[in-house]
Design an enzyme around this catalytic site. Sequence first.
Site, PDB file in Angstrom:
ATOM      1  N   GLU A 258       0.831  -1.206   0.000  1.00 38.50           N
ATOM      2  CA  GLU A 258       0.000   0.000   0.000  1.00 38.50           C
ATOM      3  C   GLU A 258       0.867   1.258   0.000  1.00 38.50           C
ATOM      4  O   GLU A 258       0.540   2.266  -0.645  1.00 38.50           O
ATOM      5  CB  GLU A 258      -0.944   0.004   1.205  1.00 38.50           C
ATOM      6  CG  GLU A 258      -2.003  -1.083   1.160  1.00 38.50           C
ATOM      7  CD  GLU A 258      -2.885  -0.993  -0.072  1.00 38.50           C
ATOM      8  OE1 GLU A 258      -3.348   0.111  -0.405  1.00 38.50           O
ATOM      9  OE2 GLU A 258      -3.104  -2.040  -0.719  1.00 38.50           O
ATOM     10  N   TRP A 261       1.960   1.730  -3.491  1.00 35.74           N
ATOM     11  CA  TRP A 261       0.894   2.339  -4.293  1.00 35.74           C
ATOM     12  C   TRP A 261       0.993   3.862  -4.220  1.00 35.74           C
ATOM     13  O   TRP A 261       0.818   4.568  -5.214  1.00 35.74           O
ATOM     14  CB  TRP A 261      -0.493   1.918  -3.788  1.00 35.74           C
ATOM     15  CG  TRP A 261      -1.116   0.750  -4.489  1.00 35.74           C
ATOM     16  CD1 TRP A 261      -1.241  -0.515  -4.019  1.00 35.74           C
ATOM     17  CD2 TRP A 261      -1.719   0.748  -5.801  1.00 35.74           C
ATOM     18  NE1 TRP A 261      -1.876  -1.306  -4.944  1.00 35.74           N
ATOM     19  CE2 TRP A 261      -2.195  -0.557  -6.042  1.00 35.74           C
ATOM     20  CE3 TRP A 261      -1.902   1.728  -6.774  1.00 35.74           C
ATOM     21  CZ2 TRP A 261      -2.835  -0.912  -7.232  1.00 35.74           C
ATOM     22  CZ3 TRP A 261      -2.544   1.375  -7.957  1.00 35.74           C
ATOM     23  CH2 TRP A 261      -2.996   0.071  -8.177  1.00 35.74           C
ATOM     24  N   TRP A 289     -21.363  11.604 -19.639  1.00 36.12           N
ATOM     25  CA  TRP A 289     -21.785  11.683 -18.239  1.00 36.12           C
ATOM     26  C   TRP A 289     -23.171  12.307 -18.142  1.00 36.12           C
ATOM     27  O   TRP A 289     -23.499  13.241 -18.870  1.00 36.12           O
ATOM     28  CB  TRP A 289     -20.798  12.526 -17.428  1.00 36.12           C
ATOM     29  CG  TRP A 289     -19.373  12.053 -17.465  1.00 36.12           C
ATOM     30  CD1 TRP A 289     -18.318  12.630 -18.120  1.00 36.12           C
ATOM     31  CD2 TRP A 289     -18.833  10.893 -16.811  1.00 36.12           C
ATOM     32  NE1 TRP A 289     -17.156  11.913 -17.914  1.00 36.12           N
ATOM     33  CE2 TRP A 289     -17.447  10.840 -17.113  1.00 36.12           C
ATOM     34  CE3 TRP A 289     -19.387   9.901 -15.991  1.00 36.12           C
ATOM     35  CZ2 TRP A 289     -16.615   9.833 -16.628  1.00 36.12           C
ATOM     36  CZ3 TRP A 289     -18.554   8.896 -15.512  1.00 36.12           C
ATOM     37  CH2 TRP A 289     -17.186   8.866 -15.828  1.00 36.12           C
ATOM     38  N   ASN A 324     -10.811   3.565   3.433  1.00 35.79           N
ATOM     39  CA  ASN A 324     -10.405   3.351   2.045  1.00 35.79           C
ATOM     40  C   ASN A 324     -11.351   2.430   1.280  1.00 35.79           C
ATOM     41  O   ASN A 324     -11.646   2.672   0.115  1.00 35.79           O
ATOM     42  CB  ASN A 324      -8.982   2.792   1.985  1.00 35.79           C
ATOM     43  CG  ASN A 324      -8.461   2.765   0.557  1.00 35.79           C
ATOM     44  OD1 ASN A 324      -8.403   3.791  -0.114  1.00 35.79           O
ATOM     45  ND2 ASN A 324      -8.125   1.586   0.057  1.00 35.79           N
ATOM     46  N   TRP A 342     -16.040  11.713 -12.907  1.00 32.69           N
ATOM     47  CA  TRP A 342     -15.149  11.447 -11.764  1.00 32.69           C
ATOM     48  C   TRP A 342     -14.491  12.718 -11.242  1.00 32.69           C
ATOM     49  O   TRP A 342     -14.158  12.818 -10.060  1.00 32.69           O
ATOM     50  CB  TRP A 342     -14.083  10.418 -12.137  1.00 32.69           C
ATOM     51  CG  TRP A 342     -13.131  10.831 -13.237  1.00 32.69           C
ATOM     52  CD1 TRP A 342     -13.239  10.588 -14.569  1.00 32.69           C
ATOM     53  CD2 TRP A 342     -11.890  11.556 -13.077  1.00 32.69           C
ATOM     54  NE1 TRP A 342     -12.173  11.124 -15.259  1.00 32.69           N
ATOM     55  CE2 TRP A 342     -11.328  11.712 -14.370  1.00 32.69           C
ATOM     56  CE3 TRP A 342     -11.212  12.086 -11.978  1.00 32.69           C
ATOM     57  CZ2 TRP A 342     -10.117  12.388 -14.588  1.00 32.69           C
ATOM     58  CZ3 TRP A 342     -10.009  12.750 -12.198  1.00 32.69           C
ATOM     59  CH2 TRP A 342      -9.477  12.898 -13.487  1.00 32.69           C
ATOM     60  N   TRP A 365      -9.517   8.102  -8.015  1.00 37.37           N
ATOM     61  CA  TRP A 365     -10.752   8.390  -8.753  1.00 37.37           C
ATOM     62  C   TRP A 365     -10.684   7.876 -10.182  1.00 37.37           C
ATOM     63  O   TRP A 365     -11.666   7.341 -10.707  1.00 37.37           O
ATOM     64  CB  TRP A 365     -11.055   9.889  -8.717  1.00 37.37           C
ATOM     65  CG  TRP A 365     -11.844  10.244  -7.496  1.00 37.37           C
ATOM     66  CD1 TRP A 365     -11.381  10.720  -6.305  1.00 37.37           C
ATOM     67  CD2 TRP A 365     -13.257  10.091  -7.343  1.00 37.37           C
ATOM     68  NE1 TRP A 365     -12.415  10.877  -5.413  1.00 37.37           N
ATOM     69  CE2 TRP A 365     -13.581  10.501  -6.013  1.00 37.37           C
ATOM     70  CE3 TRP A 365     -14.283   9.648  -8.172  1.00 37.37           C
ATOM     71  CZ2 TRP A 365     -14.882  10.478  -5.520  1.00 37.37           C
ATOM     72  CZ3 TRP A 365     -15.587   9.633  -7.684  1.00 37.37           C
ATOM     73  CH2 TRP A 365     -15.873  10.040  -6.380  1.00 37.37           C
TER      74      TRP A 365
END
Length: 435
Positions: A258, A261, A289, A324, A342, A365
């Site tokens: 993590e 990441w 959208w 998360n 987004w 996102w």
Amino acid sequence: MSKKPTVNVFWFRRDLRLHDNAGLYEALNDEYPVVPLFIFDTEILEKLANKNDRRVIFIYEQLLEIEEELNSQGKGLIIEHGHPVTIWQRLTEEYNICNVFYNKDYEPYARQRDREINKLLQKKGIGFKASKDQVIFEENEVIKSDGTPYLVYTPYMKLWKSSHPNFENFPSEEKINQFIPIKTSNLPTLESIGFEFQKLDFPPSTIDTDLINHYHKTRNFPSKQGTSRLSIHLRFGSISIREVFRKVKDINPKFVNELIWREFYQMVLFHHPDSVDKAIKPQYDNIEWRNNEDEFNAWCAGTTGYPLVDAGMRELNQSGYMHNRVRMVTASFLTKHLLIDWRWGERYFAEKLDDFDLANNVGGWQWAAGSGCDAAPYFRIFNPTTQLEKFDPDRKYVKKWVTEWGEDTYPSPIVNHKEARERALEVYKKAVSGN
């Protein structure tokens, strides 16, 4: 007229600590005494909508801690408020500066600001010396054999691990005597820079090794204390990323992954600064959208009729934090169920999250929307009901944040999951295929 003494300056930014600070260590080991500086940057502050912004309060509290530690040794911190270029123009006239030391920031605004400062300092013959501090590997240190950056996490992570990461300690706290003496504090009040102080309970910067040992078992359950809550400290540098790695690297590989990441997203943003506004996968900018404002407002307020989504949004609005797992569910719901861009959700999170980090937020996102690096395929659409059953089976999390859940006053779902899923698949398929 006495000659001004020659000094170096260390510019605190997102590295708000005196210990294990790479750039600060370099400054304190140079030959000249050091002026410690922090700038409340009006370019950033003026964009904040809330005068009770929790992040400004967090920064202020960290500065108070630094100031207190320095004061105990007869030192102090210079605090400025304004536009950085204007402030540096004045500081170069007030001090005889040899070098300015700082730690790198990889965000687009920070890079542009640093280019402007470098240009100003160069004209005056002042060095601008950068250090790597907020990541272990930066820029082009972990890239593909053809010299291009990774857009998929797993090969990046494998090369990261095999590249002999260095978690060296930079004991800057041992050199505080190198700071110039400052007798009186000039720390402004928050009110004087346009904000309001309130006492908030931020998570401690303590690394709980027992929690991290069980992290892979507990991290997905929002009602449990199963995550480290170090994200705000990593964001503002009140803890050293090297210290975190030193303490956890042999405890839990899932937690280490993590942290990697985080570095992956930092470097994606560095190489793709336009990803703040544009899809990494260009065809995803063709999505039609719906952008229904009433539905967006219901999502923001946590009144969608989907308990896990609503609990997450209310946790965010009230506490400045969201678990998360729930971040993924709420982001998927906005982009897939409601077909809302987004970027709308990314900017709402940017306004509300205490631990807001541009790279992580944009990366997360775009992942949820299917448009980014190593993203979930567009046909992977979280079912918020099954996610609730799996990760909050006793509804402990939902009951905490959605007090009217189960009562007549709780709203009905604003969309039907099956219908919304089918609609999303159709719209996404059309955009991605170009048909």
